[in-house]
Write a protein that holds these residues in place. Structure first.
Motif, PDB file in Angstrom:
ATOM      1  N   LEU A 252     -15.075 -42.926  34.258  1.00 29.41           N
ATOM      2  CA  LEU A 252     -15.406 -43.790  33.127  1.00 29.41           C
ATOM      3  C   LEU A 252     -16.914 -43.881  32.936  1.00 29.41           C
ATOM      4  N   ALA A 253     -17.637 -44.088  34.030  1.00 27.85           N
ATOM      5  CA  ALA A 253     -19.095 -44.183  33.957  1.00 27.85           C
ATOM      6  C   ALA A 253     -19.687 -42.883  33.437  1.00 27.85           C
ATOM      7  N   ALA A 254     -19.084 -41.748  33.835  1.00 26.19           N
ATOM      8  CA  ALA A 254     -19.578 -40.439  33.401  1.00 26.19           C
ATOM      9  C   ALA A 254     -19.329 -40.195  31.925  1.00 26.19           C
ATOM     10  N   SER A 255     -18.455 -40.977  31.312  1.00 28.27           N
ATOM     11  CA  SER A 255     -18.082 -40.755  29.916  1.00 28.27           C
ATOM     12  C   SER A 255     -18.834 -41.659  28.941  1.00 28.27           C
ATOM     13  N   VAL A 256     -19.725 -42.512  29.459  1.00 22.71           N
ATOM     14  CA  VAL A 256     -20.443 -43.438  28.587  1.00 22.71           C
ATOM     15  C   VAL A 256     -21.324 -42.686  27.594  1.00 22.71           C
TER      16      VAL A 256
END
Length: 306
Positions: A252-256
């Protein structure tokens, strides 16, 4: 030993008086802030001290200062007064939730993938309710909940305290994040040993993600140091989009940052995950507005009931 009756005339006005005196450090100034005369404030403090059997303020000191017992009482008084005011707010909203307000804290990735769609549904049903969003790291999100700045938070478990309740909400696996031109970008999965240590952009351990990486025994220590180090995942992703390295982070963090330059690659030999939780204060109910926002949010997590 002095026995204290459960019956008492001590009320919220006594708590307000003590907190005002601690703030102003003067009976005259505190009385003025409360809109009463100094003699009335003096009598109120005397009643409070007589009821608890302790001296709460050093009157001889200039400025007036709390005693050690007073400091302990004031910490509890602040919580009681805050809860009292929140309860009044809730009461005023009964029969009129559209006049409510909600404050929530969350990491940017949770804002994007969970809170934003929840807010869309929430505002469709309750357009007049004001919502304030604080985006921050897990450590500070927990503190915002503890300090009653926000109604609830969405973050990893950071604070080990019985003053917070953690409701697991979403499980987020770690992936390798790299530039599309990196040699590993076209792979579906890789092993940790295949990742060039020299390419790793490390994340500071002051963050929840950095703390989790540091605690994972299967991740080589070199991955935690890195020739480039950041204090946040946004900086990591920005550098990766410029082809300056790779990083391990939750999906999720990588998709920000939704950039065509960035690729996510599965990790075959790393089962590391972070569990995002709904943080609330223990033994404290939420306002009707906050409860309704959570009702829109819970179904969006990976741990939602089928």
């Amino acid at each position: 030993m002095t026995k204290h009756s459960k019956k008492t005339n001590i009320g919220i006005r006594h708590f307000r008086a003590a907190l005002a005196l601690a703030q102003e450090q003067s009976f005259t100034r505190a009385a003025d802030s409360l809109g009463i005369v100094p003699s009335a404030l003096t009598e109120t403090i005397k009643q409070l001290e007589a009821d608890c059997g302790l001296r709460l303020f050093n009157r001889e000191a200039r400025p007036v200062t709390p005693t050690e017992a007073g400091e302990e009482f004031l910490a509890g008084a602040r919580r009681v007064l805050s809860d009292f005011e929140m309860a009044l707010d809730d009461l005023r909203r009964v029969g009129g939730i559209e006049r409510g307000a909600v404050r929530v804290a969350a990491a940017p990735s949770v804002v994007l993938f969970h809170l934003a769609p929840a807010l869309r549904a929430f505002h469709a049903a309750h357009p007049a309710i004001e919502v304030t969003v604080y985006d921050d790291i897990a450590e500070r999100i927990g503190a915002l909940v503890l300090d009653r700045v926000v109604d609830f938070g969405l973050a990893e478990r950071w604070h080990e305290t019985d003053q917070l309740d953690y409701e697991p909400f979403h499980v987020d696996p770690f992936v390798l994040v790299c530039h599309r031109d990196h040699k590993l970008a076209g792979r579906a999965e890789v092993d940790l040993a295949e990742i060039p240590v020299a390419d790793v952009i490390a994340l500071d351990e002051s963050t929840g993600i950095g703390k989790r990486i540091a605690a994972a025994p299967e991740i080589p220590p070199e991955f935690r140091r890195g020739s480039i180090r950041t204090r946040g995942t946004i900086a990591q992703l920005t550098l990766i989009s410029q082809g300056m390295g790779v990083a391990l982070m939750p999906k999720l963090a990588a998709s920000v940052i939704q950039s065509p330059e960035i690729r996510h690659v599965g990790l075959r030999d790393l089962s590391l995950k972070r569990t995002l939780c709904i943080l609330t204060r223990s033994r404290r109910g939420l306002s009707p507005a906050a409860e309704r926002l959570l009702a829109c949010l819970r179904p969006l997590g990976s741990l939602a009931s089928p």
